[in-house]
Motif scaffolding. Structure first.
Motif, PDB file in Angstrom:
ATOM      1  N   LYS A  73      35.380  30.623  35.096  1.00  0.00           N
ATOM      2  CA  LYS A  73      35.786  31.831  34.384  1.00  0.00           C
ATOM      3  C   LYS A  73      36.230  31.387  32.981  1.00  0.00           C
ATOM      4  O   LYS A  73      36.239  30.192  32.691  1.00  0.00           O
ATOM      5  N   PRO A 100      31.433  35.637  32.761  1.00  0.00           N
ATOM      6  CA  PRO A 100      32.231  36.548  31.933  1.00  0.00           C
ATOM      7  C   PRO A 100      33.182  37.285  32.884  1.00  0.00           C
ATOM      8  O   PRO A 100      32.742  38.012  33.777  1.00  0.00           O
ATOM      9  N   CYS A 101      34.475  37.067  32.734  1.00  0.00           N
ATOM     10  CA  CYS A 101      35.424  37.422  33.803  1.00  0.00           C
ATOM     11  C   CYS A 101      36.131  38.745  33.519  1.00  0.00           C
ATOM     12  O   CYS A 101      36.824  38.865  32.503  1.00  0.00           O
ATOM     13  N   PRO A 102      36.005  39.707  34.405  1.00  0.00           N
ATOM     14  CA  PRO A 102      36.687  40.995  34.174  1.00  0.00           C
ATOM     15  C   PRO A 102      38.129  41.021  34.673  1.00  0.00           C
ATOM     16  O   PRO A 102      38.767  42.055  34.682  1.00  0.00           O
ATOM     17  N   ASP A 129      36.956  50.568  34.987  1.00  0.00           N
ATOM     18  CA  ASP A 129      38.373  50.366  34.664  1.00  0.00           C
ATOM     19  C   ASP A 129      39.292  50.800  35.793  1.00  0.00           C
ATOM     20  O   ASP A 129      40.505  50.899  35.612  1.00  0.00           O
ATOM     21  N   THR A 159      35.375  35.456  28.497  1.00  0.00           N
ATOM     22  CA  THR A 159      34.027  34.879  28.568  1.00  0.00           C
ATOM     23  C   THR A 159      34.113  33.411  28.154  1.00  0.00           C
ATOM     24  O   THR A 159      34.667  33.109  27.098  1.00  0.00           O
ATOM     25  N   GLU A 169      26.541  39.215  30.862  1.00  0.00           N
ATOM     26  CA  GLU A 169      26.794  39.558  29.458  1.00  0.00           C
ATOM     27  C   GLU A 169      28.251  39.280  29.117  1.00  0.00           C
ATOM     28  O   GLU A 169      29.135  39.518  29.960  1.00  0.00           O
ATOM     29  N   THR A 171      32.019  39.671  28.117  1.00  0.00           N
ATOM     30  CA  THR A 171      32.877  40.827  28.401  1.00  0.00           C
ATOM     31  C   THR A 171      34.114  40.804  27.512  1.00  0.00           C
ATOM     32  O   THR A 171      34.527  39.740  27.053  1.00  0.00           O
TER      33      THR A 171
END
Ligand code: SF4
Ligand code: SF4
Ligand code: SF4
Length: 316
Positions: A73, A100-102, A129, A159, A169, A171
């Motif tokens: 991550k 890409p870590c949310p 969200d 990211t 992609e 983030t």
């Protein structure tokens, strides 16, 4: 992302580009994952990416011999870069599979919101969200900022900046800086005496299990100062004064290496708010030395990095 990860990991093993893959597989308990370290290309089908991939896998790099394909991550990739800066890991020995870590879900926050133990929950899913939680057949929706770990709410770089393969992609961070800093600001707002009492109470609960040290990629000494007998820095019995000294020295040792991955606080079995120390040190390093850990593999580590404008005369 998960399918791409499995394909890429299998290809790396088949082509002999790596000796190991280090990633996550489902844990034995609900809503958990556990590290998977494998050389077997069939086992990569067990790899997962979900909102519960808590561990900073960079910790394993100093123990594995050979070339390693590692899932990272944003914060983990900075820990890898920091290990490269410290010459603990060679860049050519690592293939970074960047995620890409949310943000990662803190199950303690979920339990508090729902008023149930994690074992009693049926499902937790992320939808943009929002997080959707199912318990007793009913679903409830919350803002994702209510359930992410405090460090994820303050994440600057979700990211990975350094990677070989990016699995999705880039983030943007999910930020709630005031929530991320709330515990720290509360402590900073105290006068010294109550703050001293706070830490003496907290650290009197420490059982000196060293989980905080063992999960930390920045703590890589083969022999830690706590095990030294000549001189003996600390008594082996967990008295609060020695526990405090352990945390103070550990924080100095990880200054300029800590990436605010949050692993030490998460691993503590007695819930000592260790991030209130590590994040404060992270911010002090940024303010005083204009340095952030793991940003550039070609930059010297903090302790060998000087500027003309250093605050202390003896350094200039
Ligand atoms: S700190 Fe950032 S990169 Fe690390 S787990 Fe949290 S959101 Fe992801
Ligand atoms: S993980 Fe917690 S209990 Fe264990 S040594 Fe660290 S502070 Fe003490
Ligand atoms: S000190 Fe804690 S937050 Fe910092 S790198 Fe180590 S485990 Fe992560």
């Amino acid at each position: 992302m998960e399918q791409k990860l499995r394909r890429e990991a299998k290809a790396l093993l088949e082509q002999g580009q790596v000796d190991y893959i280090v990633g996550f597989e489902p844990g034995s308990l609900k809503f958990t994952t556990t590290p998977l370290i494998t050389r077997d290309k069939e086992e990569v089908d067990r790899l997962v990416i979900n909102p519960f991939i808590v561990n900073n896998l960079a910790n394993f790099l100093t123990e594995l011999k050979g070339r390693v394909g590692i899932i990272a991550k944003g914060c983990d990739s900075r820990s890898i870069v920091s290990l490269i800066q410290d010459n603990k890991v060679a860049r050519e020995d690592v293939v970074i599979l960047g995620i890409p870590c949310p943000g990662i879900i803190d199950l303690s926050k979920v339990e508090e919101l729902i008023g149930k133990d994690r074992d009693e929950l049926e499902a937790i899913s992320r939808e943009g969200d929002k997080v959707v939680i199912t318990a007793d057949g009913k679903t409830s929706e919350f803002s994702i900022t209510e359930v992410l770990f405090d460090n994820c709410l303050g994440c600057e770089l979700p990211t990975p900046q350094e990677y070989d393969i990016l699995l999705g992609e880039p983030t943007l961070p999910v930020t709630d800086r005031s929530a991320s800093q709330a515990k720290i600001e509360q402590l900073k707002g105290m006068t010294p005496q109550p703050r001293w009492e706070f830490w003496s109470n907290e650290l009197s609960r420490c059982i000196r299990c060293y989980a905080c040290r063992n999960v930390c990629p920045a703590c890589f000494c083969q022999r830690c100062f706590v095990e030294e007998t000549e001189p003996q820095w600390l008594m082996p019995v967990p008295r609060w004064q020695d526990n405090l000294m352990f945390q103070v020295i550990r924080n100095i040792h990880v200054a300029g290496r800590c990436t605010d991955c949050g692993e030490c606080e998460r691993a503590c079995p007695v819930n000592i708010p260790l991030r209130s120390l590590t994040k404060e040190m992270y911010d002090i390093v940024g303010e005083l030395f204009h340095f952030k850990a793991g940003m550039d593999k070609d930059t010297a580590p903090l302790m060998t990095h000087y500027e003309q404008e250093e605050a202390e005369d003896f350094i200039r």
